[in-house]
Design an enzyme around this catalytic site. Structure first.
Site, PDB file in Angstrom:
ATOM      1  N   ASN A  19       4.911  -2.067   3.245  1.00 42.23           N
ATOM      2  CA  ASN A  19       4.123  -1.019   2.619  1.00 42.23           C
ATOM      3  C   ASN A  19       2.644  -1.310   2.882  1.00 42.23           C
ATOM      4  O   ASN A  19       2.107  -2.295   2.392  1.00 42.23           O
ATOM      5  CB  ASN A  19       4.424  -1.021   1.111  1.00 42.23           C
ATOM      6  CG  ASN A  19       3.624  -0.005   0.330  1.00 42.23           C
ATOM      7  OD1 ASN A  19       2.697   0.616   0.845  1.00 42.23           O
ATOM      8  ND2 ASN A  19       3.974   0.158  -0.931  1.00 42.23           N
ATOM      9  N   CYS A  66      -1.839   4.258  -2.620  1.00 41.99           N
ATOM     10  CA  CYS A  66      -0.994   4.612  -1.474  1.00 41.99           C
ATOM     11  C   CYS A  66      -1.058   6.092  -1.104  1.00 41.99           C
ATOM     12  O   CYS A  66      -0.667   6.475  -0.012  1.00 41.99           O
ATOM     13  CB  CYS A  66       0.455   4.208  -1.737  1.00 41.99           C
ATOM     14  SG  CYS A  66       0.638   2.490  -2.214  1.00 41.99           S
ATOM     15  N   HIS A  79       5.536   8.185   2.622  1.00 44.27           N
ATOM     16  CA  HIS A  79       4.963   6.876   2.351  1.00 44.27           C
ATOM     17  C   HIS A  79       6.072   5.828   2.482  1.00 44.27           C
ATOM     18  O   HIS A  79       7.230   6.092   2.158  1.00 44.27           O
ATOM     19  CB  HIS A  79       4.353   6.844   0.947  1.00 44.27           C
ATOM     20  CG  HIS A  79       3.826   5.499   0.583  1.00 44.27           C
ATOM     21  ND1 HIS A  79       2.986   4.795   1.417  1.00 44.27           N
ATOM     22  CD2 HIS A  79       4.037   4.706  -0.489  1.00 44.27           C
ATOM     23  CE1 HIS A  79       2.708   3.637   0.857  1.00 44.27           C
ATOM     24  NE2 HIS A  79       3.335   3.549  -0.298  1.00 44.27           N
TER      25      HIS A  79
END
Lengths: 76, 329
Positions: free
Chosen positions: B286, B116, B256
């Site tokens: 996500n 990520c 994020h």
């Protein structure tokens, strides 16, 4: 120690300071904390008391009395 | 040695696939509920790519939009870096497939895998190539088709992720602008808390790995959560300090998008109200390496980031890895 632990829990959960909390109170059953609330509370204890509480220990906490006893054993 | 050039983002673009899957749709697939997902994560929906749509397809679409915004043609691109943990194939790299799809034939191209944190890592690598003068235009992309790696029998993970791609073109900017400071980090000792077990050389695909469902993402949720809350806050504060700024100087945060509670904790550390934070996990979940660049592109196109602003970008991911930077627009 109990008062400090209680204060942190109530602050993390956004509950009134006159909420009834005893050593027998359960975070999840009585105070309706979910699993992530529990992690956030554990983190707040770790920061406040400068200790590390592994998941394997946290899973055994049945009530606030268990938490206080654990923290006391680590900070003694 | 000649002095380093200032480097900034000169254009952004993003692409999210059409197929929207709400929490209510997920209820039909796995034992979960809209209420459970929303209260614990803040996620309301995610988008999944079409069966024949790949990470490089989405990456190329986002890249072309970024190039258009930057007013840069394919032959001007010197280097393509794709941050992804869900490449089309193990070989060739997704960046090479993107190069071919956008016609940037003269460029170098490679992938980078920091989960990520992929986009922020890619940006920092690209920045250094431009800062030294080796390259002028670097295309950095975060793109993922996570839906191909989700275990739809594991309700703890399959509700969290979505597919998408975001891109930015980096180039030289006037002094005092662009990326002012950055931090990259990793803690390999916690590598096993977020992983895909099989498919690498340690455990090549076999009948057994398929049977044991080892080709999917697994996660130790509470460990990742703890790490994320702490690192998002500390990395953000570090880059503000490194840039010689104070919290009052920061106008906007692009974090994020893993969990609303993690985002709130980071915003609190930076003293920013949630109106000053780009949040898209409600709609997209996500998207791993794609989350930050998609959020950044949205914030720019919605006019939330203006000339003169100072923005913090921050992310964390499997590895474990993290990255943050301050951008002066």
């Amino acid at each position: 120690m109990f008062d400090k632990v209680k204060e942190i829990i109530l602050e993390q959960l956004g509950l009134d300071e006159d909420t009834v909390v005893t050593p027998e109170t359960s975070l999840m059953n009585d105070l309706k904390a979910d699993s992530l609330d529990a992690v956030e509370i554990i983190m707040a204890f770790e920061d406040e008391f400068d200790i590390e509480i592994p998941d394997s220990e946290a899973e055994n906490f049945k009530n606030i009395g268990d938490i206080v006893a654990y923290i006391e054993s680590k900070t003694a | 040695m000649k002095s380093l050039r200032s480097v900034g983002i000169i254009g952004t673009g993003s692409y999210v696939p059409e197929r929207k899957v709400t929490n209510f749709d997920m209820e039909k697939i796995v034992d979960t509920s809209d209420e459970w997902i929303r209260t614990r994560t803040g996620i309301g929906a995610r988008h999944f790519a079409a069966d024949d749509e790949t990470t490089s397809d989405m990456a190329a679409k986002a890249a072309l939009k970024a190039m258009e915004a930057a007013n840069v043609t394919a032959d001007e691109i010197d280097l393509i870096i794709v941050g992804t943990l869900t490449p089309d194939m193990l070989l060739p790299s997704t960046a090479c497939l993107v190069q071919d799809k956008i016609g940037a034939n003269g460029s170098a191209a490679f992938d980078l895998e920091t989960a990520c944190s992929g986009f922020i890592y890619a940006m920092e690598v690209g920045r250094n190539f431009v800062a030294t003068g080796m390259y002028n235009k670097v295309l950095v992309i975060g793109a993922e088709k996570l839906s191909s790696f989700l275990d739809f029998e594991d309700r703890a993970t399959c509700v969290l992720f979505g597919d998408g791609a975001g891109a930015a073109v980096l180039g030289p900017v006037e002094d005092g602008k662009g990326i002012l400071s950055s931090e990259l980090g990793a803690d390999g000792s916690k590598g096993m808390v977020l992983k895909i077990d099989a498919g690498g050389c340690k455990m090549p695909a076999s009948e057994q790995t398929l049977k044991d469902r080892l080709h999917y993402i697994t996660m130790d949720g509470s460990e990742v959560f703890k790490f994320a809350v702490r690192i998002m806050g500390s990395a953000s504060l570090n880059v503000v300090e490194k840039a010689g700024l104070t919290l009052d100087d920061i106008n906007f945060l692009v974090p994020h998008q893993a969990n609303m509670r993690i985002i709130s904790a980071a915003a609190k550390k930076l003293n920013l109200p949630l109106e000053k934070v780009q949040i898209n996990l409600t709609e997209y979940g996500n998207m791993s390496a794609a989350s930050v660049p998609v959020a950044l592109d949205q914030a720019i196109r919605e006019g939330k980031i203006k000339e003169g602003d100072k923005t913090v970008l921050v992310g964390f991911g499997g590895g474990l890895t993290w990255g943050a930077c301050v951008i002066q627009w």
